[in-house]
Motif scaffolding. Structure first.
Motif, short mmCIF file in Angstrom:
data_model
loop_
_atom_site.label_atom_id
_atom_site.label_comp_id
_atom_site.label_asym_id
_atom_site.label_seq_id
_atom_site.Cartn_x
_atom_site.Cartn_y
_atom_site.Cartn_z
N ALA A 19 63.27 -18.18 -62.11
CA ALA A 19 63.93 -17.35 -61.11
C ALA A 19 65.39 -17.11 -61.43
CB ALA A 19 63.79 -18.00 -59.73
N ALA A 20 66.02 -18.04 -62.17
CA ALA A 20 67.43 -17.89 -62.52
C ALA A 20 67.68 -16.71 -63.46
CB ALA A 20 67.95 -19.18 -63.16
N CYS A 21 66.63 -16.18 -64.06
CA CYS A 21 66.78 -15.05 -65.00
C CYS A 21 66.87 -13.72 -64.29
CB CYS A 21 65.58 -15.02 -65.95
SG CYS A 21 65.38 -16.50 -66.93
N PHE A 22 66.57 -13.68 -62.98
CA PHE A 22 66.43 -12.41 -62.27
C PHE A 22 67.47 -12.27 -61.17
CE2 PHE A 22 61.76 -13.24 -63.33
CZ PHE A 22 61.83 -12.50 -64.51
N ALA A 23 67.81 -11.02 -60.85
CA ALA A 23 68.71 -10.73 -59.73
C ALA A 23 67.96 -10.95 -58.42
CB ALA A 23 69.21 -9.29 -59.83
N ALA A 24 68.56 -11.70 -57.52
CA ALA A 24 67.86 -12.11 -56.30
C ALA A 24 67.60 -10.96 -55.34
CB ALA A 24 68.67 -13.21 -55.59
N GLN A 90 52.30 -20.13 -65.17
CA GLN A 90 52.67 -21.30 -65.96
C GLN A 90 51.54 -22.31 -66.08
OE1 GLN A 90 56.06 -23.66 -64.53
NE2 GLN A 90 56.76 -23.73 -66.64
N GLU A 91 50.82 -22.54 -65.01
CA GLU A 91 49.80 -23.58 -65.01
C GLU A 91 48.50 -23.15 -65.67
OE1 GLU A 91 49.34 -24.55 -60.92
OE2 GLU A 91 51.42 -25.22 -60.69
N GLN A 92 48.16 -21.87 -65.57
CA GLN A 92 46.87 -21.40 -66.06
C GLN A 92 46.98 -20.27 -67.09
OE1 GLN A 92 44.73 -22.01 -61.76
NE2 GLN A 92 43.51 -21.11 -63.38
N ARG A 93 48.20 -20.03 -67.59
CA ARG A 93 48.42 -18.98 -68.59
C ARG A 93 47.85 -17.65 -68.10
NH1 ARG A 93 46.47 -19.89 -74.76
NH2 ARG A 93 45.34 -17.93 -74.59
N CYS A 94 48.17 -17.33 -66.86
CA CYS A 94 47.59 -16.14 -66.22
C CYS A 94 48.46 -14.89 -66.31
CB CYS A 94 47.29 -16.42 -64.75
SG CYS A 94 45.76 -17.35 -64.48
N GLY A 95 49.69 -15.01 -66.81
CA GLY A 95 50.52 -13.82 -66.87
C GLY A 95 51.96 -14.13 -67.17
N TRP A 96 52.84 -13.14 -66.93
CA TRP A 96 54.26 -13.26 -67.23
C TRP A 96 55.03 -12.31 -66.33
CZ3 TRP A 96 55.77 -8.46 -69.14
CH2 TRP A 96 54.74 -7.67 -69.71
N ALA A 97 56.36 -12.45 -66.31
CA ALA A 97 57.19 -11.75 -65.33
C ALA A 97 58.27 -10.91 -66.00
CB ALA A 97 57.84 -12.77 -64.38
N PHE A 98 58.77 -9.93 -65.23
CA PHE A 98 59.89 -9.12 -65.72
C PHE A 98 60.60 -8.46 -64.55
CE2 PHE A 98 56.35 -6.12 -65.56
CZ PHE A 98 56.92 -4.92 -65.14
N GLN A 99 61.83 -8.00 -64.83
CA GLN A 99 62.63 -7.27 -63.85
C GLN A 99 63.41 -6.18 -64.57
OE1 GLN A 99 66.23 -9.03 -61.89
NE2 GLN A 99 65.05 -8.75 -60.01
N ILE A 153 59.43 -4.02 -75.04
CA ILE A 153 60.31 -4.35 -73.92
C ILE A 153 60.62 -3.10 -73.11
CG2 ILE A 153 62.61 -5.15 -73.28
CD1 ILE A 153 60.94 -7.46 -74.14
N GLY A 154 61.00 -2.03 -73.82
CA GLY A 154 61.23 -0.73 -73.21
C GLY A 154 61.86 -0.79 -71.83
N PRO A 155 61.19 -0.21 -70.82
CA PRO A 155 61.77 -0.15 -69.47
C PRO A 155 61.61 -1.45 -68.68
CG PRO A 155 59.62 0.87 -69.47
CD PRO A 155 59.91 0.49 -70.90
N LEU A 156 61.02 -2.49 -69.29
CA LEU A 156 60.73 -3.70 -68.53
C LEU A 156 61.97 -4.52 -68.22
CD1 LEU A 156 57.47 -4.88 -70.35
CD2 LEU A 156 57.72 -3.27 -68.44
N GLY A 157 63.04 -4.33 -69.02
CA GLY A 157 64.29 -5.04 -68.75
C GLY A 157 64.24 -6.49 -69.18
N GLN A 158 64.44 -7.40 -68.24
CA GLN A 158 64.40 -8.83 -68.52
C GLN A 158 62.96 -9.34 -68.44
OE1 GLN A 158 67.08 -11.44 -69.29
NE2 GLN A 158 65.02 -11.88 -70.04
N VAL A 159 62.43 -9.77 -69.58
CA VAL A 159 61.07 -10.27 -69.66
C VAL A 159 61.12 -11.78 -69.83
CG1 VAL A 159 58.97 -10.30 -71.07
CG2 VAL A 159 60.14 -8.14 -70.62
N VAL A 160 60.30 -12.49 -69.06
CA VAL A 160 60.26 -13.95 -69.12
C VAL A 160 58.80 -14.38 -69.23
CG1 VAL A 160 60.97 -16.12 -68.06
CG2 VAL A 160 62.32 -14.05 -67.68
#
Length: 275
Positions: A19-24, A90-99, A153-160
């Motif tokens: 969460a620290a990677c993203f604007a609140a 994180q627990e089940q390798r089900c996906g990833w996040a971006f902003q 990465i393109g328009p995804l911005g910050q990818v985590v």
């Protein structure tokens, strides 16, 4: 070690709190492989903080696979929905996040991602890439060229992305790339997509980040696979040998691995004696 794994460290940095990677004050997005945990994913719908979602295979040539389609979800950072979805990643390798760096329509983000699921391959055909899988997505980001990386990465911005360990990787944002065509699936990318499954398991089993795995460990794990030792539980039994054998011991292990007179179970039993 496959050279592309070192690029994880060059193109991203370790973060302990995603969460620290993203604007609140702005929404975050997740690409979620809902088929891996169908009930838990379905329970996300309508939770506090849930904004909207799209089914990524809808309206594409992959529409016949709609029931297995990953979702693109828009959430409020820190909400109940966010906490549950991030735990799934994180627990089940089900996906990833971006902003994204700026407000972007959910449909436009979906269009960008849809172009990455089917890539032209080096054999003159096309191949499906499981972009929703953090391991496959990590591979696309790390193993591709600089141009390919910028496009993904393109328009995804910050990818985590989650990793095999408790921490996450925050990938360096780039300027938005040309959306005209998806990057090709090169021979290197094809190999990397196969290598990442072994590397991901080894990273978790040995508690070592992907980019720091010793090259000989991965080479040895590959040789186990070539000798038909395919089950992860069998490879775990041989992990002490993979990690600690000196050169002479491993040469003896290779003789056992490729002895056609031995069954797989006989090979495992013999190898365990040398662990």
């Amino acid at each position: 070690m496959p050279g592309w794994l070192t690029r994880i460290g060059e193109r991203s940095q370790r973060v302990d709190t995603v969460a620290a990677c993203f604007a609140a004050h702005r929404p975050v997005f997740l690409v979620l492989d809902q088929r891996r945990a169908a009930e838990r994913c379905a329970a996300l719908v309508g939770q506090p903080g849930w904004h909207d979602y799209l089914t990524l295979f809808a309206g594409t040539p992959l529409a016949p696979l709609i029931e297995a389609s990953p979702w693109l979800i828009e959430l409020k950072l820190g909400s109940e929905a966010w906490q549950a979805a991030a735990a799934l990643c994180q627990e089940q390798r089900c996906g990833w996040a971006f902003q994204p760096a700026q407000d972007t329509r959910l449909a436009d983000l979906a269009d960008h991602l849809r172009r990455l699921f089917v890539l032209d391959d080096p054999h003159g055909g096309q191949s499906l890439v499981n972009v929703q899988d953090p391991a496959a997505w990590t591979t696309l980001l790390a193993a591709g060229s600089d141009t390919s990386y910028a496009h993904c990465i393109g328009p995804l911005g910050q990818v985590v992305t989650p990793t095999p360990l408790p921490h996450w990787q925050a990938w360096l944002p780039t300027d938005e790339a040309d959306e005209a065509a998806a990057p090709p699936l090169t021979h290197e990318l094809e190999r990397a997509l196969k290598e990442i499954q072994r590397a991901w398991w080894l990273s978790q089993a040995a508690d070592i980040p992907l980019q720091k795995l010793p090259p000989e460990w991965l080479e040895r794990l590959t040789q186990l696979a070539e000798a038909d030792i395919a089950r992860w539980r069998d490879r775990k039994r041989l992990l002490p040998l993979v990690r600690h054998a000196d050169a002479a011991t491993w040469r003896h292990a290779q003789a056992i691995l490729f002895d056609a007179s031995l069954t797989v179970q006989q090979k495992i039993s013999e190898l365990e004696r040398h662990s």
